[in-house]
Design a protein around this motif. Structure first.
Motif, PDB file in Angstrom:
ATOM      1  N   VAL A 526       0.833  -1.206   0.000  1.00  0.00           N
ATOM      2  CA  VAL A 526       0.000   0.000   0.000  1.00  0.00           C
ATOM      3  C   VAL A 526       0.868   1.257   0.000  1.00  0.00           C
ATOM      4  CG1 VAL A 526      -1.772   1.293   1.254  1.00  0.00           C
ATOM      5  CG2 VAL A 526      -1.872  -1.221   1.179  1.00  0.00           C
ATOM      6  N   GLY A 527       1.952   1.245   0.781  1.00  0.00           N
ATOM      7  CA  GLY A 527       2.805   2.419   0.874  1.00  0.00           C
ATOM      8  C   GLY A 527       3.433   2.800  -0.447  1.00  0.00           C
ATOM      9  N   ALA A 528       3.889   1.789  -1.218  1.00  0.00           N
ATOM     10  CA  ALA A 528       4.513   2.052  -2.527  1.00  0.00           C
ATOM     11  C   ALA A 528       3.501   2.004  -3.663  1.00  0.00           C
ATOM     12  CB  ALA A 528       5.618   1.044  -2.778  1.00  0.00           C
ATOM     13  N   ASN A 529       2.264   1.622  -3.326  1.00  0.00           N
ATOM     14  CA  ASN A 529       1.195   1.529  -4.330  1.00  0.00           C
ATOM     15  C   ASN A 529       1.594   0.618  -5.497  1.00  0.00           C
ATOM     16  OD1 ASN A 529      -1.418   2.139  -5.250  1.00  0.00           O
ATOM     17  ND2 ASN A 529      -0.622   3.735  -6.631  1.00  0.00           N
ATOM     18  N   THR A 530       2.140  -0.549  -5.162  1.00  0.00           N
ATOM     19  CA  THR A 530       2.569  -1.483  -6.202  1.00  0.00           C
ATOM     20  C   THR A 530       2.487  -2.918  -5.686  1.00  0.00           C
ATOM     21  OG1 THR A 530       4.314  -1.955  -7.824  1.00  0.00           O
ATOM     22  CG2 THR A 530       5.025  -1.508  -5.567  1.00  0.00           C
ATOM     23  N   LEU A 531       2.483  -3.855  -6.607  1.00  0.00           N
ATOM     24  CA  LEU A 531       2.532  -5.268  -6.245  1.00  0.00           C
ATOM     25  C   LEU A 531       3.977  -5.680  -5.984  1.00  0.00           C
ATOM     26  CD1 LEU A 531       0.184  -7.250  -8.690  1.00  0.00           C
ATOM     27  CD2 LEU A 531      -0.068  -7.017  -6.219  1.00  0.00           C
ATOM     28  N   ARG A 532       4.153  -6.574  -5.031  1.00  0.00           N
ATOM     29  CA  ARG A 532       5.455  -7.155  -4.771  1.00  0.00           C
ATOM     30  C   ARG A 532       5.293  -8.669  -4.623  1.00  0.00           C
ATOM     31  NH1 ARG A 532       9.099  -3.180  -3.938  1.00  0.00           N
ATOM     32  NH2 ARG A 532       8.352  -1.183  -3.081  1.00  0.00           N
ATOM     33  N   ALA A 533       6.400  -9.366  -4.878  1.00  0.00           N
ATOM     34  CA  ALA A 533       6.386 -10.824  -4.716  1.00  0.00           C
ATOM     35  C   ALA A 533       7.757 -11.302  -4.263  1.00  0.00           C
ATOM     36  CB  ALA A 533       6.007 -11.510  -6.027  1.00  0.00           C
ATOM     37  N   ASN A 534       7.761 -12.313  -3.441  1.00  0.00           N
ATOM     38  CA  ASN A 534       8.981 -13.016  -3.053  1.00  0.00           C
ATOM     39  C   ASN A 534       8.888 -14.464  -3.512  1.00  0.00           C
ATOM     40  OD1 ASN A 534      10.233 -10.856  -1.797  1.00  0.00           O
ATOM     41  ND2 ASN A 534       9.419 -11.350   0.240  1.00  0.00           N
ATOM     42  N   HIS A 535       9.987 -14.964  -4.059  1.00  0.00           N
ATOM     43  CA  HIS A 535      10.065 -16.351  -4.514  1.00  0.00           C
ATOM     44  C   HIS A 535      11.176 -17.028  -3.712  1.00  0.00           C
ATOM     45  CE1 HIS A 535      10.980 -19.318  -8.066  1.00  0.00           C
ATOM     46  NE2 HIS A 535      10.421 -19.916  -7.027  1.00  0.00           N
ATOM     47  N   HIS A 536      10.818 -17.996  -2.885  1.00  0.00           N
ATOM     48  CA  HIS A 536      11.781 -18.699  -2.039  1.00  0.00           C
ATOM     49  C   HIS A 536      11.918 -20.138  -2.529  1.00  0.00           C
ATOM     50  CE1 HIS A 536      11.877 -15.596   1.194  1.00  0.00           C
ATOM     51  NE2 HIS A 536      10.639 -15.359   0.770  1.00  0.00           N
ATOM     52  N   MET A 537      13.166 -20.643  -2.558  1.00  0.00           N
ATOM     53  CA  MET A 537      13.416 -22.034  -2.947  1.00  0.00           C
ATOM     54  C   MET A 537      14.294 -22.699  -1.903  1.00  0.00           C
ATOM     55  SD  MET A 537      13.812 -21.965  -7.093  1.00  0.00           S
ATOM     56  CE  MET A 537      13.335 -23.701  -7.153  1.00  0.00           C
ATOM     57  N   ARG A 538      14.019 -24.005  -1.679  1.00  0.00           N
ATOM     58  CA  ARG A 538      14.774 -24.787  -0.708  1.00  0.00           C
ATOM     59  C   ARG A 538      15.226 -26.097  -1.352  1.00  0.00           C
ATOM     60  NH1 ARG A 538      11.019 -25.283   4.527  1.00  0.00           N
ATOM     61  NH2 ARG A 538       9.869 -26.522   3.018  1.00  0.00           N
ATOM     62  N   LEU A 539      16.416 -26.531  -0.991  1.00  0.00           N
ATOM     63  CA  LEU A 539      16.955 -27.813  -1.428  1.00  0.00           C
ATOM     64  C   LEU A 539      17.176 -28.673  -0.201  1.00  0.00           C
ATOM     65  CD1 LEU A 539      18.179 -29.647  -3.658  1.00  0.00           C
ATOM     66  CD2 LEU A 539      20.376 -28.525  -3.225  1.00  0.00           C
ATOM     67  N   LEU A 540      16.500 -29.830  -0.146  1.00  0.00           N
ATOM     68  CA  LEU A 540      16.572 -30.709   1.027  1.00  0.00           C
ATOM     69  C   LEU A 540      16.256 -29.943   2.310  1.00  0.00           C
ATOM     70  CD1 LEU A 540      19.788 -32.732   0.078  1.00  0.00           C
ATOM     71  CD2 LEU A 540      17.430 -33.554   0.039  1.00  0.00           C
ATOM     72  N   GLY A 541      15.291 -29.027   2.203  1.00  0.00           N
ATOM     73  CA  GLY A 541      14.849 -28.256   3.350  1.00  0.00           C
ATOM     74  C   GLY A 541      15.693 -27.040   3.671  1.00  0.00           C
ATOM     75  N   LYS A 542      16.807 -26.844   2.963  1.00  0.00           N
ATOM     76  CA  LYS A 542      17.699 -25.713   3.241  1.00  0.00           C
ATOM     77  C   LYS A 542      17.464 -24.607   2.219  1.00  0.00           C
ATOM     78  CE  LYS A 542      22.561 -24.426   3.840  1.00  0.00           C
ATOM     79  NZ  LYS A 542      22.311 -23.737   5.114  1.00  0.00           N
ATOM     80  N   PRO A 543      17.151 -23.377   2.657  1.00  0.00           N
ATOM     81  CA  PRO A 543      16.936 -22.273   1.708  1.00  0.00           C
ATOM     82  C   PRO A 543      18.194 -22.014   0.880  1.00  0.00           C
ATOM     83  CG  PRO A 543      16.194 -21.673   3.921  1.00  0.00           C
ATOM     84  CD  PRO A 543      16.953 -22.949   4.059  1.00  0.00           C
ATOM     85  N   PHE A 544      18.014 -21.905  -0.442  1.00  0.00           N
ATOM     86  CA  PHE A 544      19.180 -21.633  -1.276  1.00  0.00           C
ATOM     87  C   PHE A 544      18.987 -20.446  -2.221  1.00  0.00           C
ATOM     88  CE2 PHE A 544      16.762 -24.427  -4.064  1.00  0.00           C
ATOM     89  CZ  PHE A 544      17.004 -23.937  -5.345  1.00  0.00           C
ATOM     90  N   LEU A 545      17.750 -19.953  -2.364  1.00  0.00           N
ATOM     91  CA  LEU A 545      17.531 -18.873  -3.323  1.00  0.00           C
ATOM     92  C   LEU A 545      16.329 -18.036  -2.910  1.00  0.00           C
ATOM     93  CD1 LEU A 545      18.369 -17.708  -6.154  1.00  0.00           C
ATOM     94  CD2 LEU A 545      16.579 -19.162  -7.120  1.00  0.00           C
ATOM     95  N   LYS A 546      16.473 -16.724  -3.061  1.00  0.00           N
ATOM     96  CA  LYS A 546      15.362 -15.808  -2.849  1.00  0.00           C
ATOM     97  C   LYS A 546      15.370 -14.783  -3.975  1.00  0.00           C
ATOM     98  CE  LYS A 546      13.570 -12.267   0.324  1.00  0.00           C
ATOM     99  NZ  LYS A 546      13.815 -11.532   1.594  1.00  0.00           N
ATOM    100  N   ILE A 547      14.223 -14.608  -4.618  1.00  0.00           N
ATOM    101  CA  ILE A 547      14.079 -13.603  -5.674  1.00  0.00           C
ATOM    102  C   ILE A 547      12.964 -12.654  -5.276  1.00  0.00           C
ATOM    103  CG2 ILE A 547      13.703 -13.176  -8.131  1.00  0.00           C
ATOM    104  CD1 ILE A 547      14.484 -16.053  -8.683  1.00  0.00           C
ATOM    105  N   GLU A 548      13.272 -11.370  -5.282  1.00  0.00           N
ATOM    106  CA  GLU A 548      12.278 -10.346  -4.964  1.00  0.00           C
ATOM    107  C   GLU A 548      11.818  -9.686  -6.263  1.00  0.00           C
ATOM    108  OE1 GLU A 548      14.479  -7.777  -2.416  1.00  0.00           O
ATOM    109  OE2 GLU A 548      14.114  -8.990  -0.614  1.00  0.00           O
ATOM    110  N   TYR A 549      10.507  -9.539  -6.398  1.00  0.00           N
ATOM    111  CA  TYR A 549       9.935  -8.918  -7.599  1.00  0.00           C
ATOM    112  C   TYR A 549       9.176  -7.648  -7.226  1.00  0.00           C
ATOM    113  CZ  TYR A 549      10.663 -13.391 -10.045  1.00  0.00           C
ATOM    114  OH  TYR A 549      11.210 -14.518 -10.608  1.00  0.00           O
ATOM    115  N   GLU A 550       9.317  -6.666  -8.060  1.00  0.00           N
ATOM    116  CA  GLU A 550       8.419  -5.509  -8.031  1.00  0.00           C
ATOM    117  C   GLU A 550       7.605  -5.569  -9.313  1.00  0.00           C
ATOM    118  OE1 GLU A 550       8.809  -0.731  -8.450  1.00  0.00           O
ATOM    119  OE2 GLU A 550      10.037  -1.679  -6.879  1.00  0.00           O
TER     120      GLU A 550
END
Length: 555
Positions: A526-550
């Motif tokens: 709401v503050g930036a008046n835009t959509l945002r998204a986070n994409h999280h990936m895990r390998l064998l339960g361990k986080p290995f990647l995060k991608i942030e989208y505007e």
């Protein structure tokens, strides 16, 4: 195919009786033939797995039809002294064993470790190959690691009886418990760990260390005692009279044979003779073959619990790439459907509504993005997680060459993506209403090319995303949920993992459920008046990647 299995076992029983009179066999060989002719076809039939479309696994059908003729050849091998001719006659049973192994491996690879009771069935099928290998070794008369022929034959029996049958019985017990209690107790889980690990640990101990063998026997015995307790307390009181008698008899004799196993293992550890091998074969072998296994398999045959979830038959895309994918993959392979026009990932978000979940709760801008995808620009920022940053450099070199899932290096500044959506010919893909979303950088370096569809199973619609990759496709089956007050969550995993969600590699020859999880969180800032998204990936339960989208609307 139960009737055919019963007929094969009946024919096998007659052939076994003929063999007793026609061929000079020692007790070990008699018991081994009884398994080959009678208990193996019955036990194997208990594992029959029907896919959602009503078909059976190809490897199961092939093994089922080959069992009897291969058993006959195996039986004929006993009419000869161990050697080349007897060995070649036994090769057919080895082929059958390989097919059983491949069937178990196919069940496991398509489902993964989810559902412990089904994993138990898989491991029993996989262990069977070792029985086939040791049987063939015995018929060729080969000397392995200074083992006597008696030990080689006993090893073959071990993997044809207990290592094959008991994990399958335990899997059926798990199905029964889930049907009664809707969950698996800690006792069952502990028993299963011991039952699955025991046979191979014992084999290692026999080969290398008597002390290790004794400890392994102890683990196996304790696990099977827990199995017996669960059978007596949860199964026997709740089934009809005939399977009740048979399973009671099977389980009672199993406790007696376990006592023999423990004493025999202890005697080997202490290097003293408490139970000679001939006595062990007589009491332990006959008890296991005719009471534990035969009575047990007939009991379960009369009252076979069904699996509680069928993951086999998920509609995967038939599209697969070679080594290179690239942004022009769908055009290059004549997959574009020129009779339609698509500008969104989803035509109508409400298609994903289900009992207890409504897409009307999402923020309107989220719905607009999925229904009008090309009206938005995406700006991304990639963060490889600690422990994977060095790996990302190698990954980047490979992904650039194959032109698929071509992610930036760690900490790369925001990358603006351009994209297009093209309709895909559903008859070539094999799924319904398919469209491809192709994303590139502003200088047209391919990032991502994926064919989007969806499917419904048991009242839930899943997003079904296939990315052509290395002679097959990597498919994400994602479940849609509400997160927070109006945010969207798309995930390949849920808390109880009871549905189709998951990440798979699929090719014309097999399906493999990968140890990778991913989830998307999409919300309106709401503050930036835009959509945002986070994409999280895990390998064998361990986080290995995060991608942030505007995600910005194009004005």
């Amino acid at each position: 195919m139960k009737k055919k299995a019963m007929m094969n076992a009946g024919i096998g029983f007659i052939l076994w009786l003929i063999s007793l009179f026609a061929i000079e066999l020692n007790l070990i060989e008699q018991l081994l033939l009884f398994a080959i002719y009678v208990t193996v076809p019955l036990t194997f039939a208990l594992t029959e797995t029907v896919k959602r479309d009503g078909t059976l696994f190809t490897t199961y059908r092939a093994a089922f039809h080959l069992q009897l003729p291969m058993a006959v050849l195996a039986g004929l091998s006993f009419s000869l002294e161990p050697g080349v001719t007897a060995g070649f006659l036994s090769v057919g049973w080895l082929v059958f064993s390989i097919l059983v192994f491949l069937y178990g491996a196919a069940r496991f690879s398509a489902r993964g470790t989810r559902r412990l009771e089904e994993l138990s069935v898989d491991i029993g099928l996989i262990y069977f190959l070792l029985g086939g290998v040791w049987f063939t070794i015995s018929r060729f008369g080969l000397e392995i690691m200074d083992f006597s022929m008696t030990i080689i034959q006993l090893t073959a029996i071990h993997f044809q009886f207990s290592a094959f049958v008991l994990p399958i019985f335990n899997g059926l017990l798990g199905r029964f418990l889930v049907g009664q209690q809707h969950t698996l107790s800690k006792t069952y889980k502990l028993a299963t760990c011991g039952i699955l690990a025991g046979p191979i640990l014992i084999a290692i101990g026999i080969t290398y260390s008597r002390l290790f063998e004794f400890l392994s026997v102890g683990i196996f015995v304790i696990a099977l005692i827990l199995y017996c307790i669960l059978i007596f307390t949860h199964v026997v009181p709740k089934i009809s009279w005939l399977p009740r008698i048979l399973l009671f008899l099977s389980t009672s004799v199993l406790i007696l044979t376990l006592a023999f196993s423990f004493i025999y293992g202890l005697s080997r550890a202490l290097n003293v003779v408490m139970i000679p091998i001939p006595d062990m074969v007589l009491f332990h072998g006959i008890g296991n073959a005719f009471f534990v296994v035969f009575c047990g398999v007939v009991g379960w045959f009369l009252d076979t619990p069904k699996p509680h979830h069928n993951p086999y038959g998920i509609p995967f895309s038939k599209i697969h790439s070679g080594f290179y994918t690239g942004a022009d993959f769908f055009d290059r392979n004549n997959l574009v459907d020129s009779t339609h026009l698509r500008n969104s990932l989803i035509d109508t978000m409400s298609d994903y509504d289900r009992t207890g979940f409504s897409t009307r709760k999402f923020h309107p801008e989220i719905v607009s993005f999925y229904e009008n995808t090309l009206n938005y620009d995406l700006d991304s920022h990639t963060e490889w997680q600690p422990g994977f940053i060095t790996f990302s450099k190698l990954y980047k070199a490979i992904s650039r060459r194959i032109g698929q899932i071509n992610l930036p290096l760690n900490g790369t500044d925001h990358i603006r993506m351009t994209g297009k959506i093209v309709p895909v010919q559903s008859d070539k893909d094999g799924r319904e209403d398919v469209r491809a979303w192709i994303r590139t950088t502003e200088d047209e370096e391919p990032i991502f090319a994926a064919a989007y569809s969806s499917h419904v199973h048991e009242g839930e619609r899943y997003m079904n995303i296939a990315m052509p990759l290395l002679f097959g496709n990597m498919t994400g089956i994602l479940k849609m949920d509400l997160i927070g007050e109006a945010g969207l969550r798309l995930a390949s995993f849920t808390k109880h993992r009871k549905g189709d969600e998951g990440i798979y590699y699929h090719c014309p020859w097999f399906t493999l459920k990968l140890p990778i999880d991913e989830h998307f969180h999409v919300w309106f800032d709401v503050g930036a008046n835009t959509l945002r998204a986070n994409h999280h990936m895990r390998l064998l339960g361990k986080p290995f990647l995060k991608i942030e989208y505007e995600i910005a609307k194009i004005h």
